[in-house]
Design an enzyme around this catalytic site. Structure first.
Site, PDB file in Angstrom:
ATOM      1  CG  ASP A 152      -2.395  -0.166   0.791  1.00  0.00           C
ATOM      2  OD1 ASP A 152      -2.628  -0.576  -0.366  1.00  0.00           O
ATOM      3  OD2 ASP A 152      -3.294   0.110   1.602  1.00  0.00           O
ATOM      4  CG  ASP A 443      -8.989  -7.157  12.431  1.00  0.00           C
ATOM      5  OD1 ASP A 443      -9.755  -6.483  13.149  1.00  0.00           O
ATOM      6  OD2 ASP A 443      -7.755  -7.075  12.501  1.00  0.00           O
TER       7      ASP A 443
END
Length: 729
Positions: A152, A443
């Site tokens: 990223d 998550d």
């Protein structure tokens, strides 16, 4: 791509033996239930005492303090009840990998491994490629294994490091397979065998050192060797001249194609940096995961997905087969959506200075969550079913594999479009498909929604830890990490995905309470802060908050304190910790709740009011040399100015001043009654002792890791001001 006949079929279909076994230890659980019932009875007695004594011969100030203590103790009691959900029904999973081998042979499902990185400075490329190399050497058929690195940061340096790793993998993977190497991270293995390498290992070590030197030289100089740019021109040409980490197009390169029909006996290796533009929100790690899901579906489309943080290398190459024992079991495995391994670390000090291992969490609480329907998805070390994370509900028929519907020679530009920053517009990605958006702990919320679709999860904690990462090596890093976690969990609690109402009727009550244990971290900061401050200030002022030691009402207070402390210590030792480790854990328990969780709570409230937005903070994976040495010696590291340190410093000095004043009063015989104030002496005294490393950092140390002088001065002034004001009330 995968052929239509490439389905997962047992080699020995008549073999009906289960691939894993679930066990319970009923005797120990029953004993604990009796113990917890006795604690709860005493908690109720404490509540009755507070109610009964609230109006007895007290001033308005006394009654107000008494009422606040009562409210705080109600919170403590109810939160303690919530935490019992993860201890009342623990289960242990035992996989049988030998049965898996007999039943399936090498005809195992395709496995795609997602490794995520975001910053080449905080997460050095050499650390990242060690993780990548460790999973390329897993005990798994290489033609069925693919490793994807999501960068990223869009860093040429990270891409260069991966090209070097791709070359080294041609030596490393066969070496690991031939000699059954464990762990499969080159750095970890070679450092553990530094003094006993044979000739074959010496040759591999030489190649690794050369590779590491090239990567570190490129990082130090800030430029890529020209020969590498020429050799991997197809990859480097995808970077625009004006590309930055926040503004660049999609970069996709298959460095190794290890699928069937190719001669290279190492797994497929793919680099991906999704498109980023300033005007489009990139959704942090969740966005990276979803881009990986789409891109990998057109390249290898593994039915099983393992996701890892860039520092979590494979320490046990057999763990993959252990997870498949759960997911491929014909009877119970069909209801399991994901298999979670614990987050463990290889750089934790002997006594775990910062409580990073969370021993009780991984050895006790997650076992209890598993018994209630499954553990949380914690974002790393997790094996997912691809179709489930992409939205399939439990009971729905499995769709035809994407890989059966696509062509071998799909144009790279068509695949790159799947990682563009506009692809997800007007789609269900981040909502009903893939990893959820809008929360710092994407998550946890993703795992919750999967379980609310009817699926269960399973927890595996093998004796040989499956994956090992890098724990924070200074106090500030740890507090920042915990701040993000507590903020995200509390956001879940206040959102439409709150386990209380979203999970009602979909998951068990025990699992709802298990989620609440973590979702209530942030608000739990207020009762702890109030209790510690009021106890000290009232000791300073001579206001008793607890019954006399000679009173029968002292018994429930004493029992809860002693029993909970003794059980906490016994539990920690049973989990493999040390006494000093337990003491460090108690200190971190206090610091997290009075700083990280407090700021996480305030951040969430500010976000609800529209004052601020959530941010994803990356934890540094490296430390400077002097700080690393202090960490090894278990010397607490401060070193930076932080509002959280100001809170800790002020509370610590307040405890010290109040305790010193009370002791002076006791010695002089001027109003100091141990029988009346005994419990306040004990609580404040323990707070002073537990803060000893803090006092050293503020007042005694001279190294770079000490508390900054500005924080020390402010803390002392604030604490003295509070005591001075109270003295005149």
């Amino acid at each position: 791509m995968v052929n239509k006949d490439d389905r997962i079929r047992p080699v020995h279909e008549a073999d009906g033996e289960p691939l894993f076994e679930t066990r319970r230890r009923t005797g120990r659980v029953i004993a604990y239930r009796f113990f917890s019932a006795s604690v709860f009875v005493c908690i109720c007695l404490i509540w009755f005492y507070r109610i009964g004594e609230i109006g007895d011969n007290r001033t308005v100030l006394d009654r107000l303090i008494w009422f606040v203590m009562f409210i705080v103790e109600i919170w403590f009691g109810l939160y303690w009840v919530v935490t019992q959900s993860s201890r009342w029904n623990p289960v242990w999973r035992f996989p049988f990998s030998d049965r898996l081998s007999r039943r399936y042979g090498s005809d195992l499902p395709r496995l795609d491994v997602f490794v995520c990185t975001a910053d080449p400075v905080i997460e050095p490329p050499l650390l990242v490629v060690n993780t990548v190399l460790s999973v390329t050497a897993l005990d798994y058929p290489p033609e069925k294994l693919a490793v994807y690195l999501s960068d990223d940061g869009g860093s040429e340096l990270t891409f260069y490091a991966l090209t070097e790793a791709a070359e080294f993998a041609k030596t490393w993977v066969p070496f690991c397979k031939k000699f059954n190497v464990e762990p499969t991270s080159p750095a970890a293995y070679l450092s553990s065998k530094a003094n006993c390498l044979d000739s074959a290992a010496e040759e591999v070590a030489k190649l690794y050192r050369e590779m590491a030197a090239r990567i570190e030289t490129a990082a130090r100089l800030g430029r890529i060797p020209e020969e590498a740019r020429v050799k991997y021109g197809d990859g480097f040409s995808q970077w625009d001249a004006d590309a930055t980490r926040r503004n660049h197009g999609t970069i996709l390169q298959v460095l190794v194609d290890g699928r069937e029909g190719n001669t290279i006996a190492i797994p497929t290796l793919v680099y991906l940096s999704r498109e980023k533009r300033p005007q489009h929100h990139h959704n942090f790690k969740a966005g990276a995961m979803n881009a990986l899901l789409r891109v990998s579906s057109k390249i290898t489309c593994g039915k099983i997905i393992l996701n890892l943080d860039c520092d979590m290398y494979a320490n046990n190459s057999k763990s993959t087969r252990d997870a498949l024992c759960i997911l491929l079991d014909e009877k119970e495995g069909k209801e399991i959506a994901f298999v979670q391994f614990p987050q463990c670390f290889d750089n934790v000090t002997r006594n775990d200075l910062y409580g990073s291992m969370m021993r009780v969490g991984i050895d006790v609480e997650f076992l209890g969550l598993d018994g209630n329907g499954g553990p949380l998805y914690i974002g790393t070390g997790c094996f997912h079913r691809r179709d489930v994370i992409c939205g399939r509900k439990y009971g729905e028929e499995e769709e035809e594999e994407e890989s059966e519907r696509i062509h071998e020679n799909l144009e790279p530009e068509m695949i790159k479009a799947l990682a563009s920053c506009t692809y997800e517009e007007n789609t269900q990605w981040g909502k009903e498909m893939g990893v959820k958006y809008g929360c710092p702990v994407e998550d946890v919320i993703t795992g919750l929604t999967i379980q609310c679709r009817g699926w269960k999860s399973a927890y595996l904690n093998p004796e040989k830890q499956a994956f090992l990462g890098v724990a924070p090596t200074n106090l500030h890093q740890m507090l920042v990490q915990q701040r993000r976690w507590s903020e995200g969990d509390f956001q879940i609690m206040l959102s439409k995905y709150s386990p209380v109402w979203y999970g009602k009727g979909k998951i068990s009550l025990g699992l709802i309470l298990g989620y609440c244990c973590y979702c209530l971290w942030a608000p739990s900061s207020l009762p702890v802060l109030i209790y510690s401050v009021l106890t000290s200030l009232c000791l300073f002022k001579g206001i008793p908050l607890f019954p006399k030691v000679s009173s029968s009402w002292f018994i429930p207070f004493g029992y809860v304190t002693v029993a909970a402390t003794a059980y906490s210590l016994a539990e920690f030792l049973w989990c493999g910790g040390t006494f000093r480790g337990w003491w460090n854990e108690q200190r971190m328990w206090l610091y997290r709740r009075t700083s990280s969780f407090l700021f996480g709570f305030m951040d969430t409230i500010k976000k609800l009011l529209g004052v601020s937005e959530s941010a994803f903070v990356i934890t540094a994976k490296v430390a400077e040399e002097e700080a690393a040495e202090r960490y090894k010696e278990e010397v607490m590291e401060f070193g930076v100015e932080s509002p959280m340190f100001l809170v800790l410093g002020t509370l610590g000095m307040l405890n010290l001043f109040c305790f010193a004043a009370a002791v002076a009063r006791l010695v002089s015989g001027d109003g100091g009654d141990l029988k009346t104030m005994g419990m306040q002496f004990v609580i404040t005294g323990v707070l002073v002792v537990i803060n000893w490393p803090l006092y050293k950092g503020m007042l005694l140390r001279q190294d770079k890791g000490k508390m900054p002088m500005s924080v020390t001065v402010k803390s002392v002034v604030l604490a003295l001001s509070a005591c001075t004001c109270l003295a005149f009330l």
